[in-house]
Design a protein around this motif. Structure first.
Motif, PDB file in Angstrom:
ATOM      1  N   THR A   1      39.281 104.395  41.256  1.00 19.08           N
ATOM      2  CA  THR A   1      39.195 105.838  41.372  1.00 19.08           C
ATOM      3  C   THR A   1      40.252 106.484  40.499  1.00 19.08           C
ATOM      4  N   GLU A   2      40.138 107.790  40.354  1.00  7.85           N
ATOM      5  CA  GLU A   2      41.113 108.514  39.556  1.00  7.85           C
ATOM      6  C   GLU A   2      42.139 109.184  40.457  1.00  7.85           C
ATOM      7  N   LYS A   3      43.315 109.336  39.934  1.00 11.82           N
ATOM      8  CA  LYS A   3      44.403 110.010  40.658  1.00 11.82           C
ATOM      9  C   LYS A   3      43.902 111.344  41.185  1.00 11.82           C
ATOM     10  N   GLY A   4      44.205 111.608  42.455  1.00 10.79           N
ATOM     11  CA  GLY A   4      43.823 112.875  43.062  1.00 10.79           C
ATOM     12  C   GLY A   4      42.521 112.833  43.838  1.00 10.79           C
ATOM     13  N   LYS A   5      41.726 111.784  43.668  1.00 11.32           N
ATOM     14  CA  LYS A   5      40.440 111.677  44.355  1.00 11.32           C
ATOM     15  C   LYS A   5      40.619 111.182  45.794  1.00 11.32           C
ATOM     16  N   TYR A   6      39.535 111.341  46.557  1.00  8.98           N
ATOM     17  CA  TYR A   6      39.488 110.884  47.954  1.00  8.98           C
ATOM     18  C   TYR A   6      38.689 109.583  48.019  1.00  8.98           C
ATOM     19  N   VAL A   7      39.176 108.620  48.815  1.00 12.12           N
ATOM     20  CA  VAL A   7      38.440 107.367  48.970  1.00 12.12           C
ATOM     21  C   VAL A   7      38.315 106.997  50.446  1.00 12.12           C
TER      22      VAL A   7
ATOM     23  N   ALA B   1      46.414  98.798  45.588  1.00 16.78           N
ATOM     24  CA  ALA B   1      46.776  97.624  46.389  1.00 16.78           C
ATOM     25  C   ALA B   1      45.489  97.026  46.935  1.00 16.78           C
ATOM     26  N   VAL B   2      45.625  95.888  47.622  1.00 16.64           N
ATOM     27  CA  VAL B   2      44.506  95.345  48.392  1.00 16.64           C
ATOM     28  C   VAL B   2      44.684  95.801  49.840  1.00 16.64           C
ATOM     29  N   TYR B   3      43.651  96.425  50.389  1.00 10.98           N
ATOM     30  CA  TYR B   3      43.695  96.905  51.764  1.00 10.98           C
ATOM     31  C   TYR B   3      42.935  95.905  52.628  1.00 10.98           C
TER      32      TYR B   3
ATOM     33  N   LYS C   1      40.851 106.265  55.324  1.00 13.06           N
ATOM     34  CA  LYS C   1      40.617 107.364  54.400  1.00 13.06           C
ATOM     35  C   LYS C   1      41.923 107.710  53.696  1.00 13.06           C
ATOM     36  N   ILE C   2      41.854 107.843  52.398  1.00 11.77           N
ATOM     37  CA  ILE C   2      43.031 108.203  51.615  1.00 11.77           C
ATOM     38  C   ILE C   2      42.702 109.453  50.803  1.00 11.77           C
TER      39      ILE C   2
ATOM     40  N   ALA D   1      42.906 106.988  59.497  1.00 15.29           N
ATOM     41  CA  ALA D   1      41.895 105.987  59.839  1.00 15.29           C
ATOM     42  C   ALA D   1      41.211 106.375  61.138  1.00 15.29           C
ATOM     43  N   VAL D   2      39.940 106.028  61.250  1.00 15.90           N
ATOM     44  CA  VAL D   2      39.167 106.332  62.449  1.00 15.90           C
ATOM     45  C   VAL D   2      38.375 105.108  62.870  1.00 15.90           C
ATOM     46  N   ARG D   3      38.006 105.094  64.130  1.00 12.73           N
ATOM     47  CA  ARG D   3      37.166 104.034  64.697  1.00 12.73           C
ATOM     48  C   ARG D   3      36.367 104.667  65.850  1.00 12.73           C
TER      49      ARG D   3
END
Lengths: 112, 115
Positions: free
Chosen positions: B13-19, B88-90, B78-79, B67-69
């Motif tokens: 993704t690009e800096k500033g985006k939501y993932v 990083a690796v999540y 969610k970031i 984070a949600v569950r």
């Protein structure tokens, strides 16, 4: 940052050699765990230690929970090629929920 | 049987985006954990769920992370406003009841790269 100091950071092994790695902490943990991580995979539990002084084996693996509860070691006897990977120690405290605190890892590689 | 699964396996993704990163725990496991693993380091704890509720979110680095569950099974990390340092690796893990002697089973992780 990492609270567990793991050494060595990396080591080369030759098939048949015994391997030893250890983990130290400045604070007490109530449970010590050893995990192995292969490339592209998550860590897999190898051995769990729940009592100070406990010595536990799992096949060619032997691990000990230090008497001070601030250290642990892992030995691998008669290493084989599939032992290559990254080994992590992890500690868990009774008063810190179920979070694991990991060391920085020991990377095992095969001697060329 | 099926282990912990995570999707996507890679996300650029690009800096500033939501993932959003998804974790499917082992069926029947009530406890779920998120960790972050930077290159050459061990995993670092982010958040722990017991059922639907976050029992410990002390590892979340700042309020961009959430984070949600909602149904006590699948979890989403969610970031917002991603930064290059989020690369990083999540890793997600689940355990049966979340007890001190419970084994945490890890998924393969999602590798996040922020350009």
């Amino acid at each position: 940052g990492q609270q567990l100091n793991q050494s060595p950071q990396s080591m080369f092994i030759q098939e048949g050699e015994d391997v030893s790695m250890n983990c130290t902490s400045s604070s007490i943990f109530n449970t010590w765990l050893w995990y192995k991580q292969d490339p592209g995979e998550g860590p897999v539990l190898l051995i769990a230690l729940y009592k100070a002084g406990e010595l536990t084996s799992n096949g060619r693996l032997t691990a000990q929970f230090g008497i001070t509860r601030k250290d642990s070691f892992l030995n691998i006897s008669a290493s084989i090629p599939s032992d290559v990977g990254i080994y992590f120690c992890a500690g868990q405290r009774d008063n810190a929920g179920n979070m694991l605190t990991f060391g920085g890892g020991t990377r095992l590689m095969v001697k060329p | 049987g099926a282990g912990v699964s995570q999707t996507p396996s890679n996300k650029v993704t690009e800096k500033g985006k939501y993932v959003e990163l998804r974790c499917d725990p082992i069926s029947g496991h009530t406890a779920l954990y998120w960790y972050r693993q930077s290159l050459g380091q061990g995993p670092e704890f982010l958040i722990y769920f017991q059922g639907t509720g976050a029992a410990d979110d002390s590892g979340l680095p700042n309020d961009r992370f959430f984070a949600v569950r909602p149904e006590g099974s699948v979890s989403t990390l969610k970031i917002q406003r991603t930064e290059r340092g989020d690369s990083a690796v999540y890793l997600c893990a689940s355990s049966l009841i979340g007890g001190a002697t419970d084994t945490q089973y890890f998924g393969p992780g999602t590798r996040l790269t922020v350009l």
